[in-house]
Write an enzyme that holds these catalytic residues in place. Structure first.
Site, short mmCIF file in Angstrom:
data_model
loop_
_atom_site.label_atom_id
_atom_site.label_comp_id
_atom_site.label_asym_id
_atom_site.label_seq_id
_atom_site.Cartn_x
_atom_site.Cartn_y
_atom_site.Cartn_z
N ASP A 5 -11.02 1.84 3.24
CA ASP A 5 -10.38 0.11 3.69
C ASP A 5 -12.21 0.27 3.27
OD1 ASP A 5 -8.94 -0.99 3.11
OD2 ASP A 5 -8.44 -0.94 5.17
N LYS B 122 0.49 -0.77 -0.57
CA LYS B 122 -0.01 -0.27 -0.39
C LYS B 122 1.07 1.09 -0.14
CE LYS B 122 -3.66 -2.83 2.19
NZ LYS B 122 -3.78 -2.73 3.76
N GLN C 16 -4.56 -1.62 9.53
CA GLN C 16 -4.15 -2.94 8.92
C GLN C 16 -5.07 -4.39 10.01
OE1 GLN C 16 -2.72 -3.98 5.41
NE2 GLN C 16 -3.64 -5.66 5.67
#
Ligand code: ADP
Length: 297
Positions: free
Chosen positions: A117, A54, A94
């Site tokens: 996300d 990322k 994460q």
């Protein structure tokens, strides 16, 4: 101003196997750039490697990203306080998180308009339940749709078997496919006669994390492999599909590694850019195929 011209992904083995993510996703006309903040807890090699991808994607398109790495035993309150203090335009934590942390409370401490996300209940509800067209989509399901769109796979009325019903992949994907008028069968650990559901499908999407779960498909079927697990050889990543056999049956198949994984990172970048554009009052990119699906239901 920047663009995503460098952003190409290898997604399959149909000859024309590069998806150019530009045009629709272009971030040109952006006179300032968003900033991404990533929280990582612990030092699991898998999580670190996802985070690094990322960060690299941000670097490729000149977006500033900042990583906050917490120790494995960070306290819930400490992490939430940190998230609440972040002034980044997009924020992600994460996953997976250690078991002493409450995953949902942590996700919900991210302001929903910064939830790159797209896992906050507010965002999932408006997209998956109400079918609102918005500036973001959950990244892995979005990646699957993007690949289907790129190859002009029309899902309307088709029999789609989704293997897995997780919060991250199977569940949102099955709902998005229904919104696109596919006829969706969702399989999971307790499904009896899984092979029958697979053989019956025009499109098989497997997100179970179980090697060789998909061993045969209908001739000409489309197969999207979202699985990720350790292969027999140490350090090798494999998908759910027995690719040596299934590639001779499928008309389109995505590889692991490659395929959905890199496209997922790309969808994260798209969410981030869209969030930023929305904040600036600019028009956002909305997957056009979704609009005719969200018609009446
Ligand atoms: P992800 O987040 O990548 O979807 P999870 O491990 O959270 O992965 O979820 C795996 C999903 O796959 C679960 O919904 C589970 O029911 C399903 N699954 C796991 N093993 C099998 C199996 N052998 N057959 C069918 N479904 C399975």
């Amino acid at each position: 101003s920047i663009n995503m011209d460098k952003y190409h992904y290898d997604v399959g083995d149909r000859g024309d196997n590069i998806i150019p993510i530009r045009g629709e996703n272009a971030i040109s006309n952006m006179n300032s750039l968003p900033k991404l903040g990533i929280c990582l807890v612990g030092d699991s090699p898998a999580s670190k490697s996802y985070v690094n991808r990322k960060l690299k994607a941000c670097q490729e398109i000149n977006i500033d990203a900042e990583l906050f790495n917490f120790s494995e035993n960070v306290e819930q309150d400490q992490l939430i306080k940190h998230i609440q203090s972040m002034n980044h335009d997009g924020i992600l934590v994460q996953l997976p998180l250690p078991l002493h942390l409450n995953k949902l409370d942590i996700i919900h401490s991210i302001p929903y308009e910064k939830d790159v996300d797209c896992l906050h209940m507010h965002n999932l509800q408006r997209i998956l339940v109400y079918g609102e067209l918005c500036e973001m989509l959950p990244c892995t399901p979005a990646a699957v749709l993007q690949i289907l769109d790129y190859y002009d796979v029309n899902v309307i009325g088709k029999k789609v078997t989704v293997i897995g019903r997780s919060f991250l992949v199977g569940l949102p994907l099955s709902l998005l496919l229904q919104k696109r008028n596919a006829t969706v069968t969702v399989c999971h650990r307790e499904t009896l006669n899984l092979d029958q559901h697979i053989m019956n499908a025009d499109i098989v999407i497997s997100a179970a994390g179980h090697p060789k779960l998909v061993r045969n498909v209908k001739q000409g079927a489309i197969v999207i492999d979202v699985g990720i697990s350790q292969g027999e050889k140490k350090g090798r990543i494999v998908g759910d599909v027995d690719i040596d056999v299934v590639k001779n049956q499928a008309s389109l198949i995505t590889p692991v590694p490659g395929g959905v994984g890199p496209m997922t990172v790309c969808m994260l970048m798209r969410n981030l850019c869209n969030i930023w554009k929305k904040k600036q009052g600019q028009p956002v990119y909305i997957n056009p195929k979704l609009s005719d699906a969200y018609l009446n239901d």
